[in-house]
Enzyme design. Structure first.
Site, PDB file in Angstrom:
ATOM      1  CB  ALA A 139      42.587  35.218  44.941  1.00  0.00           C
ATOM      2  CB  CYS A 140      41.495  39.820  44.941  1.00  0.00           C
ATOM      3  SG  CYS A 140      41.167  41.543  45.396  1.00  0.00           S
ATOM      4  CG  LEU A 141      42.873  42.772  39.436  1.00  0.00           C
ATOM      5  CD1 LEU A 141      41.571  43.240  38.803  1.00  0.00           C
ATOM      6  CD2 LEU A 141      43.871  43.917  39.541  1.00  0.00           C
ATOM      7  N   GLY A 183      40.747  36.962  40.234  1.00  0.00           N
ATOM      8  CA  GLY A 183      39.451  36.352  39.952  1.00  0.00           C
ATOM      9  C   GLY A 183      38.686  37.107  38.887  1.00  0.00           C
ATOM     10  CB  THR A 227      39.282  33.304  46.888  1.00  0.00           C
ATOM     11  OG1 THR A 227      39.342  31.906  46.650  1.00  0.00           O
ATOM     12  CG2 THR A 227      39.409  33.556  48.377  1.00  0.00           C
TER      13      THR A 227
END
Length: 695
Positions: A431-433, A435, A459
């Site tokens: 997720a986010c960073l 990811g 995500t």
């Protein structure tokens, strides 16, 4: 009417005594005269008695009136005493308010002194940088000339705001006004014409229907507030109309609109006591107590929250008690992470486990928030074996942690998960960073032919940074270099600095909304689990911060071999895992178009879904919300808007769709393990572990 017998007796006695003393002496020839005298005395005595009775009645009435006057005087004295007591209390409240104002003035002066010192330090740093820094760009080079495209996406919170950038934009707006006087006069004339209609009550100007600041009925019914509102909206629209017609290129125009919006939002009438009808009502209802409480909140925020209004009551929740409560335990730990295994709740589980890689800029428990919002609980209830990473909050001593540090830690965690579940490969979610970190690891594994990862989920993750965004408006080589140098000097990028920058991307929702609630109305910050997690910030090590900025600046993910990790050049087109990608349509941090671009980078089978939510709510999307929906389209053209134009809307949450997608890639079912961990990796600290509590 009755009379008092006692009064009658006294009157008669007085009358008789009076008559006796007034009678003349008898004469010898007074027989006839005496008879005459007697005949006159009887009527006189009767008349005198009547007069005395009337006089007695009047005296009684006078006594009653005097008693009533005394009672009235007593009541007036009591009222005056009450008023004096109220005046004393009002004076005390006024004195308390004056004391709070004095304290606020002192705190404001102290803050001003600190800002002045910070400005002086920043100026000295800028002078030092100018003297020592060798710039790779030519003078005048901007974000439009970066290898990453028009602007390095997503950098504003990571590079910060610079006063010089805002000054430059303001200067360009002023230059347009000087260079185009006809345009200036045109917009000024239109403004004055509309103001004439405002003052005569003929204007139809209205704020945006979605603007929550002006929902109070007073803005429609009160003439003062109605005029105030229309004046503000007319002024704002006039400035935007001028920018629309000014001779500015697109990038400068976008920057100018952003600066203008910040200024307009700041001077909105709702941000002042007089200009906010709800705050005025509260002040009158509480006798000024709401203002005293608001000043108290402000002083607390000046001392403890960097001068920003608090978004949430940080005392309302306790991690491990109210949040992050899914049963589990730490089964592996190193200096970078704790690996938490969650207790299965079904008789059977899928053989292939899921490992969650959370963002490094927040703590992991957004995946395990309150029980009804916990993705972890949802997954284990559907037979998934779930593990999550909990990152350690880095300190300045950990400044050298970069992508390679985190990738090595993830590889260790993956091997532990495989050993505990006795499965050769795993599914993984970033997720986010987190990811972005996962993408570097996927490129490394693909280059080496390593198949430890089966299916992948991203995500709210942007890999291709060639996307226009508010966050990239002021990202230039200068600002990026300055941000790197600042974090290297400190060793970390503080989480509060990031949170502050993110908040100013949406100031009405994330700054001024709480300014009004906490300070003007005097309410306590809300107890909201999502905001509690969002304010439970972490730091970024300087090395990771710098490498992330490099990735964004060069847009290295779209250039095969341009980025190396663990000594291996990566090419995301070689990543052939099945991949599920989630984005939020109203996400202001990782715009969905940037997330969609990942569909063009990877080499495997892709499924992209677009949730009708923002950044955090794209993750927290449990079943049961009647407003939840998402868009799907099995065709993935290069243009994101083209994809959306032919996408279908599906009611419900993507959690259910992802559960089915993941279940098809989670292997065969088997009996759920009775114990967590295994002989080699024994369960230790109960979930949520220890790292989550480190400040």
């Amino acid at each position: 009417m009755t009379t008092d017998p006692q009064h009658m007796s006294q009157a008669e006695t007085a009358d008789q005594n009076s008559g006796a003393s007034a009678a003349p002496p008898e004469t010898k020839s007074g027989e006839k005269k005496a008879a005459s005298t007697h005949s006159v005395s009887k009527p006189k005595s009767s008349s005198t008695g009547t007069a005395q009775a009337v006089l007695g009645e009047e005296r009684r009435k006078a006594a009653e009136a005097q008693a009533a006057m005394k009672d009235m005087q007593r009541r007036l004295d009591a009222i005056e005493a009450t008023l004096a007591d109220e005046r004393r209390k009002a004076d005390e409240a006024q004195q308390a308010l004056a004391d709070e104002r004095r304290k606020a003035d002192e705190a404001q002066q102290a803050l001003a002194d600190e800002r002045r010192k910070a400005d002086e330090a920043q100026q000295a740093l800028a002078q030092q940088r100018q003297a020592t820094e060798t710039r790779a760009e030519t003078p005048g080079q901007t974000a439009e000339q970066m290898p990453g495209g028009e602007a390095a996406f997503g950098l504003m919170p990571f590079v910060g705001f610079r006063g010089t950038d805002f000054f430059d934009v303001s200067q360009k707006i002023a230059q347009q006004a000087i260079q185009q006087p006809p345009l200036l006069m045109k917009n000024y004339s239109n403004f004055m014409l509309e103001m004439g209609r405002v003052m005569t009550g003929q204007s139809t100007v209205e704020p945006d229907a979605k603007d929550k600041r002006f929902t109070d009925e007073a803005w429609k019914t009160n003439p003062f507030y109605r005029t105030y509102l229309q004046t503000y909206v007319t002024w704002e629209k006039s400035l935007n109309a001028f920018l629309d017609e000014a001779n500015l290129d697109k990038k400068d125009a976008d920057r100018a609109r952003f600066v203008l919006s910040l200024f307009a939002d700041t001077v909105a009438p709702t941000n002042t006591l007089l200009g906010n009808p709800a705050a005025m009502k509260k002040m009158y209802e509480t006798g000024g107590a709401s203002l005293v409480k608001g000043l108290t909140h402000m002083l607390e925020d000046l001392a403890n929250n960097g001068g920003m209004p608090s978004q949430v009551d940080m005392k309302a929740f306790q991690v491990g008690k109210d949040l992050a409560t899914s049963p589990g335990a730490v089964v592996f730990k190193n200096e970078v992470l704790e690996l938490i295994q969650f207790q299965p709740t079904t008789p059977e589980v899928y053989g292939r486990p899921l490992l969650i890689v959370p963002p490094q800029v927040n703590k992991y428990y957004v995946m395990d928030l309150s029980p009804n919002k916990s993705l972890v609980r949802y997954l284990v209830a559907n037979g998934l074996q779930v593990f999550t990473i909990s990152w350690r909050n880095p300190t300045p001593e950990d400044r050298e942690w970069g992508f390679e540090t985190y990738d090595r830690a993830i590889l260790e965690a993956m091997d532990v998960v495989r050993a505990i579940t006795e499965n050769p490969d795993i599914n993984i979610w970033g997720a986010c960073l987190g990811g972005m970190t996962l993408a570097t690891l996927l490129g490394y594994l693909a280059a080496r032919g390593d198949q430890r990862i089966h299916a992948v989920t991203f995500t709210v993750t942007v890999l291709d940074t060639n996307v226009e965004s508010t966050m990239g408006l002021f990202a230039t080589k200068e600002t990026i270099a300055a941000a790197k140098q600042a974090s290297q000097a400190k060793g970390v990028l503080e989480g509060q600095e990031l949170a502050r920058a993110f908040a100013w991307l949406r100031p009405n929702d994330l700054v001024w909304n709480y300014w009004v609630n906490n300070y003007l109305i005097g309410k306590d910050p809300a107890a909201f689990d999502v905001l509690y997690w969002n304010n439970d910030t972490t730091r970024l090590p300087a090395q990771l911060h710098g490498e992330m900025l490099d990735l964004f600046e060069t847009n290295a993910f779209i250039h095969p071999g341009a980025f190396e990790v663990l000594g291996t050049p990566i090419d995301l087109s070689k990543v052939t895992n099945d991949t599920y990608i989630i984005a939020g349509i109203t996400d202001h941090i990782t715009p969905w178009q940037g997330c969609y671009a990942t569909t063009q980078l990877l080499g495997g089978k892709i499924k992209f879904i677009l949730s009708n939510s923002g950044h955090i709510q794209a993750i927290l999307n449990p079943p049961g919300n009647p407003k939840a929906s998402y868009f799907v389209n099995e065709r993935y053209p290069a243009d994101a808007e083209q994809w959306l134009a032919s996408a279908q809307k599906v009611s419900g949450t993507w959690w259910e769709d992802w559960r089915d997608w993941l279940g098809k890639r989670a292997g065969a079912k088997k009996s759920a393990p009775r114990e967590l961990g295994n002989e080699q990796y024994q369960p230790g600290t109960p979930a949520p572990g220890a790292y989550v509590f480190e400040p």
